[in-house]
Design an enzyme around this catalytic site. Sequence first.
Site, PDB file in Angstrom:
ATOM      1  CE  LYS A  73      -4.813   8.254   4.207  1.00 46.00           C
ATOM      2  NZ  LYS A  73      -3.579   7.340   4.068  1.00 46.00           N
ATOM      3  CG  ASP A 133       0.635   8.084   4.140  1.00 42.38           C
ATOM      4  OD1 ASP A 133       0.967   8.292   5.255  1.00 42.38           O
ATOM      5  OD2 ASP A 133      -0.469   7.837   3.648  1.00 42.38           O
TER       6      ASP A 133
HETATM    7  P1  NDP Z   1      -4.640  -0.509   0.197  1.00 39.67           P
HETATM    8  O1  NDP Z   1      -5.943  -1.458   0.661  1.00 39.67           O
HETATM    9  O2  NDP Z   1      -5.007   0.681  -0.604  1.00 39.67           O
HETATM   10  O3  NDP Z   1      -3.926  -1.478  -0.643  1.00 39.67           O
HETATM   11  C1  NDP Z   1      -3.295  -2.762  -0.150  1.00 39.67           C
HETATM   12  C2  NDP Z   1      -2.362  -3.319  -1.066  1.00 39.67           C
HETATM   13  O4  NDP Z   1      -2.145  -4.420  -0.464  1.00 39.67           O
HETATM   14  C3  NDP Z   1      -2.853  -3.551  -2.504  1.00 39.67           C
HETATM   15  O5  NDP Z   1      -1.691  -3.378  -3.400  1.00 39.67           O
HETATM   16  C4  NDP Z   1      -3.191  -5.280  -2.305  1.00 39.67           C
HETATM   17  O6  NDP Z   1      -3.188  -5.943  -3.531  1.00 39.67           O
HETATM   18  C5  NDP Z   1      -2.096  -5.617  -1.338  1.00 39.67           C
HETATM   19  N1  NDP Z   1      -2.541  -6.810  -0.820  1.00 39.67           N
HETATM   20  C6  NDP Z   1      -3.359  -6.984   0.321  1.00 39.67           C
HETATM   21  N2  NDP Z   1      -3.555  -8.298   0.774  1.00 39.67           N
HETATM   22  C7  NDP Z   1      -2.907  -8.980  -0.082  1.00 39.67           C
HETATM   23  C8  NDP Z   1      -2.501 -10.301  -0.284  1.00 39.67           C
HETATM   24  N3  NDP Z   1      -3.004 -11.224   0.444  1.00 39.67           N
HETATM   25  N4  NDP Z   1      -1.765 -10.845  -1.511  1.00 39.67           N
HETATM   26  C9  NDP Z   1      -1.154  -9.957  -2.239  1.00 39.67           C
HETATM   27  N5  NDP Z   1      -1.279  -8.404  -2.109  1.00 39.67           N
HETATM   28  C10 NDP Z   1      -1.975  -8.099  -1.177  1.00 39.67           C
HETATM   29  O7  NDP Z   1      -4.116  -0.197   1.618  1.00 39.67           O
HETATM   30  P2  NDP Z   1      -3.007   1.025   1.871  1.00 39.67           P
HETATM   31  O8  NDP Z   1      -2.159   1.189   0.751  1.00 39.67           O
HETATM   32  O9  NDP Z   1      -3.795   2.175   2.359  1.00 39.67           O
HETATM   33  O10 NDP Z   1      -2.158   0.531   3.055  1.00 39.67           O
HETATM   34  C11 NDP Z   1      -1.296  -0.642   3.242  1.00 39.67           C
HETATM   35  C12 NDP Z   1      -0.617  -0.691   4.404  1.00 39.67           C
HETATM   36  O11 NDP Z   1       0.129   0.185   4.573  1.00 39.67           O
HETATM   37  C13 NDP Z   1      -1.680  -0.765   5.461  1.00 39.67           C
HETATM   38  O12 NDP Z   1      -1.430  -2.110   6.245  1.00 39.67           O
HETATM   39  C14 NDP Z   1      -1.506   0.543   6.210  1.00 39.67           C
HETATM   40  O13 NDP Z   1      -1.510  -0.215   7.704  1.00 39.67           O
HETATM   41  C15 NDP Z   1      -0.014   0.647   6.147  1.00 39.67           C
HETATM   42  N6  NDP Z   1       0.338   2.022   6.124  1.00 39.67           N
HETATM   43  C16 NDP Z   1       1.295   2.366   6.909  1.00 39.67           C
HETATM   44  C17 NDP Z   1       1.551   3.749   7.134  1.00 39.67           C
HETATM   45  C18 NDP Z   1       2.721   4.033   7.989  1.00 39.67           C
HETATM   46  O14 NDP Z   1       2.860   5.484   8.205  1.00 39.67           O
HETATM   47  N7  NDP Z   1       3.592   3.374   8.646  1.00 39.67           N
HETATM   48  C19 NDP Z   1       0.913   4.794   6.434  1.00 39.67           C
HETATM   49  C20 NDP Z   1       0.211   4.244   5.506  1.00 39.67           C
HETATM   50  C21 NDP Z   1      -0.631   2.904   5.445  1.00 39.67           C
HETATM   51  P3  NDP Z   1      -4.495  -5.639  -4.544  1.00 39.67           P
HETATM   52  O15 NDP Z   1      -4.411  -4.525  -5.407  1.00 39.67           O
HETATM   53  O16 NDP Z   1      -4.125  -7.000  -5.454  1.00 39.67           O
HETATM   54  O17 NDP Z   1      -5.682  -5.883  -3.844  1.00 39.67           O
END
Ligand code: NDP
Length: 288
Positions: free
Chosen positions: A74, A110
């Site tokens: 991306k 998105d």
């Molecule tokens: P990223 O890996 O870029 O970001 C993940 C986020 O989740 C970060 O803010 C991370 O925090 C946080 N996180 C993960 N685990 C934990 C935890 N145990 N406790 C607290 N915070 C946590 O992923 P994306 O943003 O790309 O995707 C996020 C979700 O969105 C995915 O599950 C994806 O499937 C979904 N999604 C859905 C879409 C839809 O159309 N429905 C479109 C795009 C994505 P930290 O910064 O601290 O690591």
Amino acid sequence: MSQETQSYKAELVGVFGCPVAENPTVVMMEAAFQARGLNWRYLTIEVRPEDLAEAMAGLRAFNMRGIGLTIPHKVSVIQYLDRLSPEAELMGAVNAVVREGDALVGHNTDGQGFLRSVRDDAGVDPRGKRIVFLGAGGAARAMTVEMALAGVEHITVVNRSPGRGQDLARLLQEKTPVQAEFTHWQGEYAVPSGTDILVNATSIGLYPDVDEVPPVALSSIGPDLLVCDVLPNPPYTAFLSAAEAQDARILDGLGMLVHQGAVGFQMWTGVEAPIDVMRQALERVFTA
Ligand code: NDP
């Protein structure tokens, strides 16, 4: 003899990703092409990070009409594009490329998918609202920028890692009209009173950890709140179930996925997307 000329050439779009085999978008897109009688094909193509330059050259050589991008392309795809939409420029990430003449233009659908789902599926106008986003990753970035541009009044970014959360809040403050602040997520987060929409934009609850919920004080969730989850599969997450038990209204991530696909469909084909057909196609995939 008929004067009509039959074209045997399908228009090509698709997605580049790695891994990509489990991405079900093809099912939704092919159902939409069929419903609209379009001779278009959607190809799910595995492209390794080191092969992206050649894949983009191939896209041009095959005269494809566009391409979707998923993990890990991306951001790295941007160097191969001719220009970006203002939203994609702000987000620094592209998930859909549209061919305009000889130019490849990068977009990010998105956030638009989420905005349309809030408006059309939940029936909520985000203008003037106060929203809390849990998470500051790629999805949160796209969603917050689009909501800020749609006239949301205030956004709180709540994130475990301060750096990512602060960067996103600063981007929103400096580059969009919204008021934005960052809250460091430690322990259970209590949703401030006066919040209209709460969004789980983290990957907490992602398959196979479907019983996990983001640490949020349930007592701070009530009937005045719209609670949204980004996770589309399964759409009725443990978090949404817990919010519903507090009498909150809920919005699942399936709608966001369908609407972002619909935005891409419309940008590529110029034809209105058959939203219901696309939703049903995905629902069949997720319940199979
Ligand atoms: P990223 O890996 O870029 O970001 C993940 C986020 O989740 C970060 O803010 C991370 O925090 C946080 N996180 C993960 N685990 C934990 C935890 N145990 N406790 C607290 N915070 C946590 O992923 P994306 O943003 O790309 O995707 C996020 C979700 O969105 C995915 O599950 C994806 O499937 C979904 N999604 C859905 C879409 C839809 O159309 N429905 C479109 C795009 C994505 P930290 O910064 O601290 O690591």
